[in-house]
Design an enzyme around this catalytic site. Structure first.
Site, PDB file in Angstrom:
ATOM      1  N   PRO A 138     -36.204  42.187  28.228  1.00 20.32           N
ATOM      2  CA  PRO A 138     -36.042  42.516  29.397  1.00 20.32           C
ATOM      3  C   PRO A 138     -35.514  41.569  30.332  1.00 20.32           C
ATOM      4  O   PRO A 138     -34.891  41.653  31.393  1.00 20.32           O
ATOM      5  CB  PRO A 138     -37.741  43.142  29.648  1.00 20.32           C
ATOM      6  CG  PRO A 138     -37.917  43.482  28.468  1.00 20.32           C
ATOM      7  CD  PRO A 138     -37.284  42.694  27.327  1.00 20.32           C
ATOM      8  N   GLY A 159     -30.959  38.853  29.052  1.00 12.69           N
ATOM      9  CA  GLY A 159     -29.753  39.576  28.602  1.00 12.69           C
ATOM     10  C   GLY A 159     -28.515  38.485  28.215  1.00 12.69           C
ATOM     11  O   GLY A 159     -28.431  38.005  27.227  1.00 12.69           O
ATOM     12  N   GLN A 180      -7.956  60.908  36.450  1.00 16.64           N
ATOM     13  CA  GLN A 180      -6.939  61.370  37.539  1.00 16.64           C
ATOM     14  C   GLN A 180      -5.915  62.357  37.266  1.00 16.64           C
ATOM     15  O   GLN A 180      -5.611  62.905  38.029  1.00 16.64           O
ATOM     16  CB  GLN A 180      -6.374  59.762  37.970  1.00 16.64           C
ATOM     17  CG  GLN A 180      -5.727  60.094  39.076  1.00 16.64           C
ATOM     18  CD  GLN A 180      -6.493  60.221  40.713  1.00 16.64           C
ATOM     19  OE1 GLN A 180      -7.737  59.869  40.435  1.00 16.64           O
ATOM     20  NE2 GLN A 180      -5.888  60.545  41.710  1.00 16.64           N
ATOM     21  N   GLU A 224     -22.631  43.853  23.927  1.00 16.88           N
ATOM     22  CA  GLU A 224     -22.461  42.700  23.158  1.00 16.88           C
ATOM     23  C   GLU A 224     -21.886  41.687  23.959  1.00 16.88           C
ATOM     24  O   GLU A 224     -20.978  40.743  23.652  1.00 16.88           O
ATOM     25  CB  GLU A 224     -21.394  42.915  21.828  1.00 16.88           C
ATOM     26  CG  GLU A 224     -22.085  43.841  20.982  1.00 16.88           C
ATOM     27  CD  GLU A 224     -21.495  43.921  19.596  1.00 16.88           C
ATOM     28  OE1 GLU A 224     -21.011  42.724  19.336  1.00 16.88           O
ATOM     29  OE2 GLU A 224     -21.893  44.619  18.877  1.00 16.88           O
ATOM     30  N   THR A 252     -21.758  41.007  28.423  1.00 15.68           N
ATOM     31  CA  THR A 252     -20.810  41.371  29.408  1.00 15.68           C
ATOM     32  C   THR A 252     -19.502  40.857  29.607  1.00 15.68           C
ATOM     33  O   THR A 252     -19.243  39.607  28.848  1.00 15.68           O
ATOM     34  CB  THR A 252     -21.389  41.085  30.998  1.00 15.68           C
ATOM     35  OG1 THR A 252     -21.422  39.662  30.928  1.00 15.68           O
ATOM     36  CG2 THR A 252     -22.785  41.594  30.929  1.00 15.68           C
TER      37      THR A 252
HETATM   38  N1  CAA Z   1     -21.034  30.248  16.781  1.00 14.54           N
HETATM   39  C1  CAA Z   1     -21.930  29.335  16.166  1.00 14.54           C
HETATM   40  N2  CAA Z   1     -22.894  28.641  16.867  1.00 14.54           N
HETATM   41  C2  CAA Z   1     -22.506  28.941  18.362  1.00 14.54           C
HETATM   42  C3  CAA Z   1     -21.664  29.797  18.751  1.00 14.54           C
HETATM   43  C4  CAA Z   1     -21.009  30.589  17.928  1.00 14.54           C
HETATM   44  N3  CAA Z   1     -20.188  31.217  18.336  1.00 14.54           N
HETATM   45  N4  CAA Z   1     -22.166  29.932  20.116  1.00 14.54           N
HETATM   46  C5  CAA Z   1     -23.001  28.918  20.388  1.00 14.54           C
HETATM   47  N5  CAA Z   1     -23.598  28.302  19.376  1.00 14.54           N
HETATM   48  C6  CAA Z   1     -24.225  27.503  19.182  1.00 14.54           C
HETATM   49  C7  CAA Z   1     -23.879  26.087  20.067  1.00 14.54           C
HETATM   50  O1  CAA Z   1     -23.216  25.308  19.209  1.00 14.54           O
HETATM   51  C8  CAA Z   1     -25.298  25.461  20.537  1.00 14.54           C
HETATM   52  O2  CAA Z   1     -25.584  24.763  19.464  1.00 14.54           O
HETATM   53  P1  CAA Z   1     -25.448  22.772  19.673  1.00 14.54           P
HETATM   54  O3  CAA Z   1     -26.228  22.771  20.930  1.00 14.54           O
HETATM   55  O4  CAA Z   1     -25.750  22.290  18.553  1.00 14.54           O
HETATM   56  O5  CAA Z   1     -23.866  22.935  20.572  1.00 14.54           O
HETATM   57  C9  CAA Z   1     -26.106  26.737  20.377  1.00 14.54           C
HETATM   58  O6  CAA Z   1     -25.461  27.702  20.057  1.00 14.54           O
HETATM   59  C10 CAA Z   1     -26.469  27.141  22.089  1.00 14.54           C
HETATM   60  O7  CAA Z   1     -25.204  27.274  22.739  1.00 14.54           O
HETATM   61  P2  CAA Z   1     -24.856  27.295  24.094  1.00 14.54           P
HETATM   62  O8  CAA Z   1     -25.145  25.888  24.682  1.00 14.54           O
HETATM   63  O9  CAA Z   1     -23.133  27.639  24.322  1.00 14.54           O
HETATM   64  O10 CAA Z   1     -26.173  28.657  24.763  1.00 14.54           O
HETATM   65  P3  CAA Z   1     -25.893  29.118  26.080  1.00 14.54           P
HETATM   66  O11 CAA Z   1     -27.418  29.238  26.312  1.00 14.54           O
HETATM   67  O12 CAA Z   1     -25.039  28.279  27.063  1.00 14.54           O
HETATM   68  O13 CAA Z   1     -25.681  30.634  25.791  1.00 14.54           O
HETATM   69  C11 CAA Z   1     -24.059  32.609  25.733  1.00 14.54           C
HETATM   70  C12 CAA Z   1     -24.174  30.982  25.728  1.00 14.54           C
HETATM   71  C13 CAA Z   1     -22.384  32.448  25.631  1.00 14.54           C
HETATM   72  C14 CAA Z   1     -23.988  32.822  27.495  1.00 14.54           C
HETATM   73  C15 CAA Z   1     -24.776  33.283  25.168  1.00 14.54           C
HETATM   74  O14 CAA Z   1     -26.154  33.236  25.372  1.00 14.54           O
HETATM   75  C16 CAA Z   1     -24.285  34.699  24.863  1.00 14.54           C
HETATM   76  O15 CAA Z   1     -23.296  35.216  24.450  1.00 14.54           O
HETATM   77  N6  CAA Z   1     -24.797  35.680  25.900  1.00 14.54           N
HETATM   78  C17 CAA Z   1     -24.691  37.177  25.764  1.00 14.54           C
HETATM   79  C18 CAA Z   1     -25.570  37.628  24.644  1.00 14.54           C
HETATM   80  C19 CAA Z   1     -24.877  38.777  24.243  1.00 14.54           C
HETATM   81  O16 CAA Z   1     -23.790  39.183  23.901  1.00 14.54           O
HETATM   82  N7  CAA Z   1     -26.034  39.740  23.936  1.00 14.54           N
HETATM   83  C20 CAA Z   1     -25.507  40.970  23.322  1.00 14.54           C
HETATM   84  C21 CAA Z   1     -26.680  41.523  22.791  1.00 14.54           C
HETATM   85  S1  CAA Z   1     -26.326  42.780  21.454  1.00 14.54           S
HETATM   86  C22 CAA Z   1     -25.620  44.259  22.001  1.00 14.54           C
HETATM   87  O17 CAA Z   1     -25.420  44.251  23.088  1.00 14.54           O
HETATM   88  C23 CAA Z   1     -25.759  45.239  20.941  1.00 14.54           C
HETATM   89  C24 CAA Z   1     -25.753  46.508  21.169  1.00 14.54           C
HETATM   90  O18 CAA Z   1     -26.199  47.504  21.837  1.00 14.54           O
HETATM   91  C25 CAA Z   1     -24.460  47.380  20.320  1.00 14.54           C
END
Ligand code: CAA
Length: 389
Positions: A137, A140, A346, A373, A375
């Protein structure tokens, strides 16, 4: 320099004959067995059981599962084609193969052999579906801000928390759950686990009342003192967030595929409609304004398809620039699908705005591909942090 070698140049930069044959087979199945129920599934907001039965009977419900675990071992492009063709007739149904991949990919990428054997076999056979539990909640876009806790207790972990927006919750037998094992470490304190629907303490919220993808149940998952064996952890403690992000790198390509399919369905319908619909004494397809709209729709769709297929190839090879391409394909294809489906409504005018025609459903379904997955704003963060070299 690559040289022309007779007829083989025609095979450059295009799906293989097997991929084309797979598309034909899935299209026939989808049109015969899934499409006819799509309007009722949406109208009644009910799970598309007919689609699950048809996909399972043809081994198309979880095509990504490797052969060594009893699956068909489809490559990433073949998986995209399956999702695309199912989404062309029913977006809700395309979440069956898509979310089976999303839910089980953490296990495939990082799980132990024992866990893979135990959980991928039933998935491949069609005896169980998999869901993915990352969001909460209050977590996200900021997925690492999650609160669900997993506390070690002897040979077990005890999980407590609420996961939200869980696709196919209640229908799936298995759940990959990301939970905090070390609250001081933010993303490095998150671990991934397999939780079973039948584990005591697992329950589900009421289905969300959504704008689209109404046939795919979206519910909260409640974890109330859920005690699971410690060996249900996927990979090492503290690696759950990285596994979750790596998973999304691959599966954002499948959401792009879903967007392509929805858009193709809308374009195909609109193309047929404008040839039938007469105004001012001739089919509206003969007006240049309508032709320009169709040309733009087809151009955007094809650009999105090329980017998605390139991203699928990168997913299959696990290229170092997959993170950028997965985000770019998902973002571009979903924005294109929103535009194309809106234009399809449309082109049908007042008829397009009614539930007697499928394009308003496609427009409603397209919207979620810009949101889930990650925004499309998050995709831009991901792209900016991983710009191609
Ligand atoms: N591969 C491997 N490791 C990764 C990575 C990747 N693609 N992305 C990040 N990491 C690692 C980073 O390397 C980092 O580690 P280090 O500190 O060692 O470098 C750690 O993870 C943290 O990464 P960030 O500092 O980049 O993390 P952040 O808190 O800034 O968040 C974000 C980054 C891109 C905003 C991420 O939180 C994100 O993708 N948010 C969106 C979440 C999402 O997509 N949710 C979807 C839910 S699923 C869904 O919707 C399914 C459905 O219903 C069909």
């Amino acid at each position: 320099m690559a040289k022309s070698t007779g007829s083989s140049e025609f095979d450059l930069y295009r799906p293989s004959e097997e991929h084309d044959m797979l598309r034909d087979a899935v299209r026939s199945l989808a049109e015969a067995k899934i499409g006819p129920h799509a309007a009722a599934v949406d109208e009644e907001a009910r799970f598309p059981q007919e689609a699950l039965d048809a996909l399972t009977a043809s081994d198309l419900h979880a095509v990504h599962v490797p052969e060594q675990y009893g699956g068909t071992g489809a490559d990433a492009l073949a998986t995209v084609i399956v999702i695309e063709e199912v989404a062309r007739v029913c977006a809700s149904s395309s979440l069956i193969p898509a979310v089976n991949k999303l839910g089980s990919l953490p296990l495939i990428l990082s799980g132990s052999e024992e866990l893979k054997t135990k959980y991928l076999g039933p998935l491949a056979k069609g005896d169980a579906m998999f869901s993915y539990c990352l969001s909460e909640p209050d977590a996200g876009s900021d997925a690492a801000g999650m609160k669900t806790r997993a506390v070690r207790d002897g040979d077990s972990y005890v999980l407590n928390g609420v996961k939200r927006w869980i696709t196919n919750a209640g229908v799936s037998e298995y759940y990959t759950v990301m939970a905090v094992t070390d609250p001081g470490k933010r993303s490095k304190g998150i671990s991934a686990f397999v939780v079973e629907k039948s584990d005591p303490g697992v329950s589900f919220g009421a289905p969300e009342k959504k704008l689209g993808i109404k046939g795919s149940p979206t519910r909260e998952v409640y974890l109330d003192n859920v005690r699971i064996p410690a060996d249900r952890m996927i990979g090492a403690e503290g690696t759950g967030f990285a596994t979750a992000m790596q998973t999304l790198d691959h599966t954002r390509v499948t959401i792009a595929a879903q967007a392509l399919g929805i858009a193709q369905g809308a374009l195909d319908y609109a193309k047929g409609y404008v040839q039938e619909r007469k105004q001012f004494g001739k089919p509206i397809a003969e007006f240049q304004g309508v032709q320009f709209m169709l040309a733009d729709m087809a151009m955007k769709l094809e650009a999105a398809r090329q980017l998605t297929y390139a991203a699928a190839a990168k997913s299959e090879r696990v290229d170092s620039d997959l993170t950028f391409f997965g985000a770019a394909a998902k973002c571009y294809a979903s924005d294109a699908a929103m535009e194309i489906t809106t234009d399809a409504v449309q082109l049908l005018g007042g008829y397009g705005y009614t539930r007697d025609y499928p394009v308003e459903r496609m427009m409603r379904d397209a919207k979620i591909t810009q949101i889930y997955e990650g925004t499309n704003q998050v995709q831009r963060i991901v792209m900016a942090r991983n710009l191609p070299k």
